[in-house]
Design an enzyme around this catalytic site. Structure first.
Site, short mmCIF file in Angstrom:
data_model
loop_
_atom_site.label_atom_id
_atom_site.label_comp_id
_atom_site.label_asym_id
_atom_site.label_seq_id
_atom_site.Cartn_x
_atom_site.Cartn_y
_atom_site.Cartn_z
N ASP A 482 1.35 -3.14 1.57
CA ASP A 482 1.15 -3.01 2.94
C ASP A 482 0.64 -1.73 3.38
O ASP A 482 1.34 -0.69 3.28
CB ASP A 482 2.28 -3.50 3.66
CG ASP A 482 1.92 -3.40 5.19
OD1 ASP A 482 1.03 -2.85 5.80
OD2 ASP A 482 2.61 -4.33 5.97
N HIS A 483 -0.71 -1.36 3.77
CA HIS A 483 -1.09 0.01 3.97
C HIS A 483 -0.60 0.59 5.04
O HIS A 483 -0.91 1.87 5.20
CB HIS A 483 -2.79 -0.27 4.00
CG HIS A 483 -3.43 1.00 3.52
ND1 HIS A 483 -2.80 2.13 2.70
CD2 HIS A 483 -4.51 1.57 3.77
CE1 HIS A 483 -3.66 2.98 2.51
NE2 HIS A 483 -4.64 2.81 3.21
N ARG A 484 -0.04 -0.13 6.11
CA ARG A 484 0.67 0.21 7.07
C ARG A 484 2.01 1.41 6.65
O ARG A 484 2.40 2.32 7.53
CB ARG A 484 1.24 -0.68 8.25
CG ARG A 484 0.10 -1.29 8.69
CD ARG A 484 0.53 -2.54 9.60
NE ARG A 484 1.37 -3.68 8.74
CZ ARG A 484 1.84 -4.82 9.22
NH1 ARG A 484 1.91 -4.73 10.77
NH2 ARG A 484 2.60 -5.57 8.63
N ILE A 486 2.64 1.89 3.01
CA ILE A 486 2.48 2.29 1.76
C ILE A 486 1.07 2.91 1.66
O ILE A 486 0.05 2.21 1.83
CB ILE A 486 2.75 1.72 0.38
CG1 ILE A 486 4.05 1.14 0.48
CG2 ILE A 486 2.43 2.40 -0.78
CD1 ILE A 486 4.24 -0.25 0.04
#
Length: 512
Positions: A482-484, A486
């Protein structure tokens, strides 16, 4: 040759001694003709004042909170000498009223006023409804060109008998908008009371329009937000850009019914030109129950989580040699341990160093929940569909225990005898295709977790080490996160940590 001219408030109808709620320009800013320069707001509506010229803003004489009227100076602008300076024509941007012989007695036509622009005008919102009672100064509609938006209030009270124009329609000054039945007698007054009562119950959005500038209404509309549901933070509840952004953020995180919040875009199912059966024999079957249940969860996770997948390979030659040569010293029998047990322990090592991988977003979106436990989900292929039971407290168990527990929990899943609770409360998930084949793929994150690792089939490859090619067992991995929570650098470090735990010189790195 450049010259300095004044920017003044043009004739915009009954806007006298009204408050400036936004200053849309800055000194030394280059602007174009018809760009919005300030937004004015009265008790009933707001309007964006356009610039009469193109050029560079030299001085701004007003600020938010000031009250101004027609002809007041807003600032000064530097223009080129070839730009024509025209006297401002007396334009009334309030809706024109025109009685025509063809209209019934006591009926008035509302018309599009002259808005002082030659650009294409589009009706972006209509705040009228047939048989609705409107009061003088209620906002009737919103009109936009390429650069500006204009809120138009009604100058009269009455009952809307017929709406002539439609949302999205291109219009010009003088076009008829609607027929209004004037409030002339007791019968109409009684009808008004009934209509107002019904509207208060069923159509409140037209009687309690939120305070927002045309610019903010356009911004909300472009994002698909129903501005009537946004709470304004400025004086008198006026809605700012930050209010709209915060509303979207809180809505998505709080899982509010999006059908009420995000304006629906109706998608009609396109019927196939030919049925499948016209081309040959078919067999229509029900989707298995597990797939019907997991399908919406997968779609939701894919649509709401910004997935990034990182691909890598791990040299597991030493680990595989160690695993395949395990022997019980008492019985001399071979000990069989699944590779997943080693991978689970390696993931725990990584999550201890990089705790973002063992976290979840709080439903409000304001906080991150860091978990102190290590429960690893393992995707199990069953005849009923994919299931993901959790292996609890992986950090507290040895490799043999984990391997035996995984066999047991997989058997329970296939027999549909596993407790539903065992599918929840995970730290991270493993999806392994190693026993079947394949290399890299994009595993979907198991919400509310923030990462999942996909394992492909280990293959023998020639790897260049110390100046020569050597045959090594290489295991492909696909890490979705999850780019939010990591970022890419942290994910790369996490993968490198897995390589240390499972890779070359495995026996020396073993901390299991």
């Amino acid at each position: 040759m450049a010259k300095i001219v004044d920017l003044v408030v043009p004739n915009i109808g009954d806007f006298k001694n009204v408050e400036i709620i936004e200053v849309l320009i800055k000194e030394n800013q280059n602007i174009k003709k018809n760009d919005g320069i300030i937004t004015l707001e009265s008790d009933k509506s707001s309007v964006e004042v356009p610039s009469q010229f193109s050029g560079k803003v030299k001085i701004i004489k007003v600020k938010v909170g000031d009250k101004i009227s027609e002809g007041d100076k807003i600032g000064e602008i530097e223009i080129t000498s070839d730009e024509p300076i025209q006297e401002q024509k007396s334009e009334n941007k309030k809706i024109e009223i025109q009685k025509e012989s063809r209209a019934p007695k006591d009926t008035t036509l509302l018309k599009i006023p002259a808005l002082g622009t030659a650009k294409k005008l589009i009706i972006s919102e209509i705040f009228l409804k047939k048989d609705q009672f409107i009061k003088a100064d209620d906002i009737a509609l919103l009109i936009e060109d390429d650069e500006s938006a204009y809120e138009i209030p009604s100058p009269i009270s009455g009952i809307v008998k017929n709406i002539i124009l439609k949302k999205g329609q291109q219009v010009k000054a003088g076009d008829s908008i609607a027929e209004i039945l004037l409030n002339q007698n007791l019968e109409i007054k009684i009808k008004e009371q009934v209509i107002v009562k019904n509207l208060a119950q069923d159509n409140n959005q037209y009687q309690n329009i939120k305070s927002a500038s045309p610019k903010m209404r356009k911004f909300a509309r472009e994002l698909g937000v129903n501005i009537q549901l946004v709470e304004g933070s400025a004086r008198k509840g006026r809605i700012l850009e930050e209010d709209i952004k915060q509303f979207i953020k809180s809505t998505l995180n709080n899982k509010i019914n999006k059908d009420k919040v995000i304006q629906k875009i109706e998608v009609k199912e396109e019927k196939l030109p030919y049925e499948h059966g016209e081309f040959g024999e078919i067999d229509l079957q029900k989707i298995p129950r597990i797939k019907r249940l997991s399908g919406p969860h997968l779609v939701k996770a894919w649509n709401e989580i910004p997935h990034v997948t990182q691909f890598d390979e791990i040299d597991v030659t030493d680990m595989e040699h160690f695993r395949k040569n395990l022997i019980d010293l008492n019985t001399k029998e071979k000990i069989t341990i699944t590779p997943l047990a080693f991978i689970m322990k390696a993931l725990v090592n990584g999550m201890k160093k990089y705790p973002n991988f063992n976290s979840s977003l709080e439903p409000t979106g304001e906080n991150i929940i860091y978990k102190k436990y290590f429960h690893i989900g393992v995707a199990v292929d069953t005849p009923h569909g994919l299931m993901v039971p959790k292996m609890r407290n992986v950090d507290q168990k040895d490799l043999l225990t984990l391997s035996n527990e995984l066999r047991k929990i997989s058997k329970l899943s296939k027999e549909l005898k596993i407790d539903k609770k065992e599918f929840f409360g995970g730290s991270m998930t493993i999806s392994s295709l190693g026993g079947i084949g394949g290399s890299f793929f994009t595993p979907i994150i198991n919400n509310p977790e923030v990462a999942i690792i996909g394992i492909g089939k280990t293959e023998i490859k020639q790897v260049f080490i110390d100046g020569k090619f050597i045959a090594r067992a290489m295991m492909p991995i696909s890490l979705s996160y999850d780019h939010r929570i990591i970022d890419g650098a942290e994910a790369a470090r996490f993968c490198q940590d897995l390589k240390l735990s499972l890779g070359k010189n495995f026996a020396f790195n073993l901390s299991f």
